[in-house]
Design an enzyme around this catalytic site. Structure first.
Site, mmCIF file in Angstrom:
data_model
loop_
_atom_site.group_PDB
_atom_site.id
_atom_site.type_symbol
_atom_site.label_atom_id
_atom_site.label_comp_id
_atom_site.label_asym_id
_atom_site.label_seq_id
_atom_site.Cartn_x
_atom_site.Cartn_y
_atom_site.Cartn_z
ATOM 1 N N ASP A 18 -23.035 23.774 -32.477
ATOM 2 C CA ASP A 18 -23.482 23.385 -31.143
ATOM 3 C C ASP A 18 -24.997 23.210 -31.101
ATOM 4 O OD1 ASP A 18 -23.182 22.783 -28.461
ATOM 5 O OD2 ASP A 18 -23.213 24.874 -27.805
ATOM 6 N N HIS A 35 -27.378 14.554 -34.078
ATOM 7 C CA HIS A 35 -26.103 14.534 -34.790
ATOM 8 C C HIS A 35 -26.307 14.228 -36.270
ATOM 9 C CE1 HIS A 35 -24.108 15.034 -31.043
ATOM 10 N NE2 HIS A 35 -24.365 13.828 -30.592
ATOM 11 N N LEU A 129 -12.800 26.269 -52.297
ATOM 12 C CA LEU A 129 -12.970 26.326 -50.851
ATOM 13 C C LEU A 129 -12.049 25.324 -50.155
ATOM 14 C CD1 LEU A 129 -14.695 27.135 -48.276
ATOM 15 C CD2 LEU A 129 -16.150 25.184 -48.880
#
Length: 247
Positions: A18, A35, A129
């Site tokens: 965020d 972004h 992962l």
């Protein structure tokens, strides 16, 4: 900060990324630049998670509510997602990273949907992962879709209503087969889940950071993990220390 500080490495970390827009606004830049800077933070976060042995990393990339943003911003966000997958997929595959996407796929544009499917299929057999991308994701919608799936089975006679259990509901969620997050991190100073992993977060630890997502670094990640390692997780029971001492 040294990676060796950690005695307990969480199996699954989820992050609400965020603050991209506020990061840009504070610098007099358009939101799109926030972004783009945020994508760099994603890359570093994925590398860090792999380096220290986290098995699952879930990133809240695009919520089902994000479609309400201005069309130009939505277009830019989708373009960044496509660019990230196209640019990074081969490298993630070489690093033995598996990609899994959660969220509602109904109604997605074919170019986005096909790219998500390609990322999953290309990396399906990888064993290091698991990078879980929450795209067009909302937890209430996820739970509703799971409930509808179970209701159809009851209606068809394949399942009895009294046999519905938390485990069965869990198996119908988008995250089926993925362990619940041990730790959820949110950047930007906000302290709420915002419709993210509501079911799965029942016993998660939470760490809220004041920094905006584009400033999320390896050191901030390691600092959050150090705080997590100091937590006493009881899951509704006694801590190991209390159980041993009877206190």
């Amino acid at each position: 900060m040294s990676d060796s500080l950690f005695v307990t490495v969480p199996e699954h970390v989820a992050i609400i990324m965020d603050g991209n827009g506020r990061w840009a606004k504070g610098r007099g830049l358009p939101r799109t630049m926030g972004h783009r800077k945020g994508v760099e933070a994603v890359r570093e976060t994925v590398r860090t998670a792999g380096d220290i042995g986290i098995k699952y990393l879930t990133l809240f990339a695009f919520s089902s509510e994000n479609w309400r943003r201005p069309e130009a911003e939505v277009t830019d966000l989708l373009g960044l997602l496509k660019a990230f997958i196209r640019r990074d997929l081969a490298e993630l595959h070489r690093q033995n990273v598996r990609i899994r996407v959660i969220g509602d796929r109904q109604g997605l544009r074919s170019d986005i949907l096909n790219l998500l499917i390609e990322a999953e299929e290309t990396t399906r057999s990888n064993t290091a992962l698991t990078l879980v991308i929450a795209f067009n994701y909302g937890s209430r919608d996820e739970i509703a879709r799971a409930a509808a799936s179970l209701a159809k089975d009851v209606e068809a006679g394949r399942l009895r209503a009294q046999d519905i259990s938390p485990e069965l509901i869990n198996s119908r969620l988008d995250t089926a087969g993925i362990p619940d997050p041990d730790l959820i991190i949110r950047t930007s100073g906000e302290e709420r889940l915002s419709n993210f992993l509501l079911w799965q977060a029942a016993y998660s630890e939470f760490i809220f950071l004041p920094e905006y997502w584009p400033d999320f670094s390896r050191d901030l990640f390691l600092s959050a993990l150090e705080k997590y390692a100091s937590r006493d997780r009881r899951f509704g029971g006694l801590s190991a220390k209390a159980a041993a001492t009877g206190s």
